[in-house]
Design an enzyme around this catalytic site. Sequence first.
Site, mmCIF file in Angstrom:
data_model
loop_
_atom_site.group_PDB
_atom_site.id
_atom_site.type_symbol
_atom_site.label_atom_id
_atom_site.label_comp_id
_atom_site.label_asym_id
_atom_site.label_seq_id
_atom_site.Cartn_x
_atom_site.Cartn_y
_atom_site.Cartn_z
ATOM 1 N N VAL A 65 1.024 -1.117 0.014
ATOM 2 C CA VAL A 65 0.036 0.039 -0.007
ATOM 3 C C VAL A 65 0.793 1.366 0.009
ATOM 4 O O VAL A 65 0.277 2.427 -0.361
ATOM 5 C CB VAL A 65 -0.870 0.018 1.217
ATOM 6 N N SER A 153 -3.053 4.296 17.446
ATOM 7 C CA SER A 153 -2.617 3.416 18.576
ATOM 8 C C SER A 153 -2.265 4.345 19.681
ATOM 9 O O SER A 153 -2.336 5.480 19.726
ATOM 10 C CB SER A 153 -1.187 2.883 18.147
ATOM 11 N N TYR A 166 7.008 5.334 14.898
ATOM 12 C CA TYR A 166 5.701 4.715 14.883
ATOM 13 C C TYR A 166 4.730 5.578 15.427
ATOM 14 O O TYR A 166 3.376 5.861 14.919
ATOM 15 C CB TYR A 166 5.669 3.300 15.552
ATOM 16 N N ILE A 199 -3.441 -5.695 21.351
ATOM 17 C CA ILE A 199 -4.072 -6.657 20.760
ATOM 18 C C ILE A 199 -3.363 -8.035 20.293
ATOM 19 O O ILE A 199 -2.263 -7.918 19.759
ATOM 20 C CB ILE A 199 -4.913 -6.086 19.376
HETATM 21 N N1 LIG Z 1 -1.752 -5.356 17.556
HETATM 22 C C1 LIG Z 1 -1.580 -4.213 18.357
HETATM 23 O O1 LIG Z 1 -1.415 -4.324 19.658
HETATM 24 C C2 LIG Z 1 -1.736 -2.672 17.860
HETATM 25 C C3 LIG Z 1 -1.988 -1.789 18.707
HETATM 26 C C4 LIG Z 1 -2.051 -0.725 18.105
HETATM 27 C C5 LIG Z 1 -2.158 -0.435 16.707
HETATM 28 N N2 LIG Z 1 -2.064 -1.446 15.998
HETATM 29 C C6 LIG Z 1 -2.234 -1.262 14.371
HETATM 30 O O2 LIG Z 1 -3.398 -2.367 13.942
HETATM 31 C C7 LIG Z 1 -3.006 -2.393 12.707
HETATM 32 C C8 LIG Z 1 -3.059 -4.091 12.361
HETATM 33 O O3 LIG Z 1 -2.056 -4.522 13.046
HETATM 34 P P1 LIG Z 1 -1.961 -6.156 13.599
HETATM 35 O O4 LIG Z 1 -1.980 -5.925 15.036
HETATM 36 O O5 LIG Z 1 -3.266 -6.691 12.994
HETATM 37 O O6 LIG Z 1 -0.568 -6.526 12.674
HETATM 38 P P2 LIG Z 1 -0.469 -7.931 11.730
HETATM 39 O O7 LIG Z 1 0.941 -7.784 11.453
HETATM 40 O O8 LIG Z 1 -0.984 -8.972 12.367
HETATM 41 O O9 LIG Z 1 -1.136 -7.539 10.701
HETATM 42 C C9 LIG Z 1 -1.038 -6.429 9.583
HETATM 43 C C10 LIG Z 1 -1.081 -6.857 8.061
HETATM 44 O O10 LIG Z 1 -0.620 -5.537 7.428
HETATM 45 C C11 LIG Z 1 0.047 -5.983 6.400
HETATM 46 N N3 LIG Z 1 1.004 -4.905 5.991
HETATM 47 C C12 LIG Z 1 1.813 -4.356 6.536
HETATM 48 N N4 LIG Z 1 2.412 -3.422 5.706
HETATM 49 C C13 LIG Z 1 1.791 -3.622 4.522
HETATM 50 C C14 LIG Z 1 1.910 -2.646 3.368
HETATM 51 N N5 LIG Z 1 2.737 -2.050 3.044
HETATM 52 N N6 LIG Z 1 1.157 -3.109 2.450
HETATM 53 C C15 LIG Z 1 0.167 -3.927 2.558
HETATM 54 N N7 LIG Z 1 -0.172 -4.819 3.562
HETATM 55 C C16 LIG Z 1 0.892 -4.559 4.504
HETATM 56 C C17 LIG Z 1 0.918 -7.050 7.156
HETATM 57 O O11 LIG Z 1 1.434 -7.976 5.672
HETATM 58 C C18 LIG Z 1 -0.164 -7.952 7.859
HETATM 59 O O12 LIG Z 1 -0.686 -8.860 7.343
HETATM 60 C C19 LIG Z 1 -1.694 -1.670 12.301
HETATM 61 O O13 LIG Z 1 -1.960 -0.394 11.710
HETATM 62 C C20 LIG Z 1 -1.101 -1.466 13.720
HETATM 63 O O14 LIG Z 1 -0.155 -0.711 13.728
HETATM 64 C C21 LIG Z 1 -1.772 -2.871 16.328
#
Ligand SMILES: NC(=O)c1ccc[n+]([C@@H]2O[C@H](COP(=O)([O-])OP(=O)(O)OC[C@H]3O[C@@H](n4cnc5c(N)ncnc54)[C@H](O)[C@@H]3O)[C@@H](O)[C@H]2O)c1
Length: 276
Positions: A65, A153, A166, A199
Amino acid sequence: MPFTLEGKTALVTGAGRGIGRAIATRLAGAGAAVIVNDLDDEAVLQTERDLRTHGHRIDHLTGDVTRPAFPQQFVDAALQAFGSVDIIVNNAGYTWDNVIQKTTDEQFQAMLDIHLVTPFRLLRAASEYIRETAKKEIAAGQRVMRKVVNITSIAGTDGNAGQSGYSSGKAGVIGLTKTLAKEWGRYNVNVNAVGFGLIDTRLVQATMGEGANIGMRGRQIRVGVPPDMLEGLISRCPLGRLGSPDEAAGAVLFFCSPLSDYVTGEILICGGGLHF
Ligand SMILES: NC(=O)c1ccc[n+]([C@@H]2O[C@H](COP(=O)([O-])OP(=O)(O)OC[C@H]3O[C@@H](n4cnc5c(N)ncnc54)[C@H](O)[C@@H]3O)[C@@H](O)[C@H]2O)c1
């Protein structure tokens, strides 16, 4: 379900696993046609297969993306597959952490690119369709609400040591959210953000041994939280546990649904009460 998303088309980035996959599942379960994206082709195809098995209308576009041309291609693919763009969830993301003195320009910029520049580009790409369609609906006396949900976040709202890039990207997308809420209110678009605490996904899984790596433009980037730090955070979390991807998706579903039709420019924290 006190609402349906039948007839709506949703775009979800980073939906091959984790929270993005759970969001796509929730949206499809509520009746939306969903187009999912991920960098990881196998993962996004798995999401597509799972949802199709349950009879949902689903399509995918694999790709990074952060490539400047990708957002327009994603919008065009949604219009071609389902004929409208009604819900956009800017979810794709990853962490690339270090203290500031060990953070390179490339690393800091990568965090701004994925968490801030890409959501801006996707919303800009969708803006022509959204504005032109809304003008026609309004002229016909209809009020059709569209939805944007940007994922942030508690690192963005509170700051977090070791995450200057980040946290800056996640704070920046809040500015984008509040601004677009003001620009797009006249087009009946609710623009909100959901900020997560911890999460239970690959991003926070404890980094034991090799930990998890994300392949990004030829680099392997290690993600995860060290076990002792994770334990400390869980003990400080009022609900005393990590959230599940499905719980995370519930907060996003609220902002994608008619239940939030009079809420815009807001940040909902879904983190079990944890703040950094
Ligand atoms: N897990 C947490 O505790 C948490 C906390 C705060 C925010 N977030 C945010 O939630 C969102 C989802 O994270 P998650 O925890 O599900 O992580 P995850 O790694 O399980 O899933 C994220 C997905 O995004 C995809 N991705 C990353 N960069 C990409 C790119 N350039 N193009 C296309 N796809 C891409 C990855 O391949 C992956 O499948 C993110 O924005 C993350 O920053 C997560």
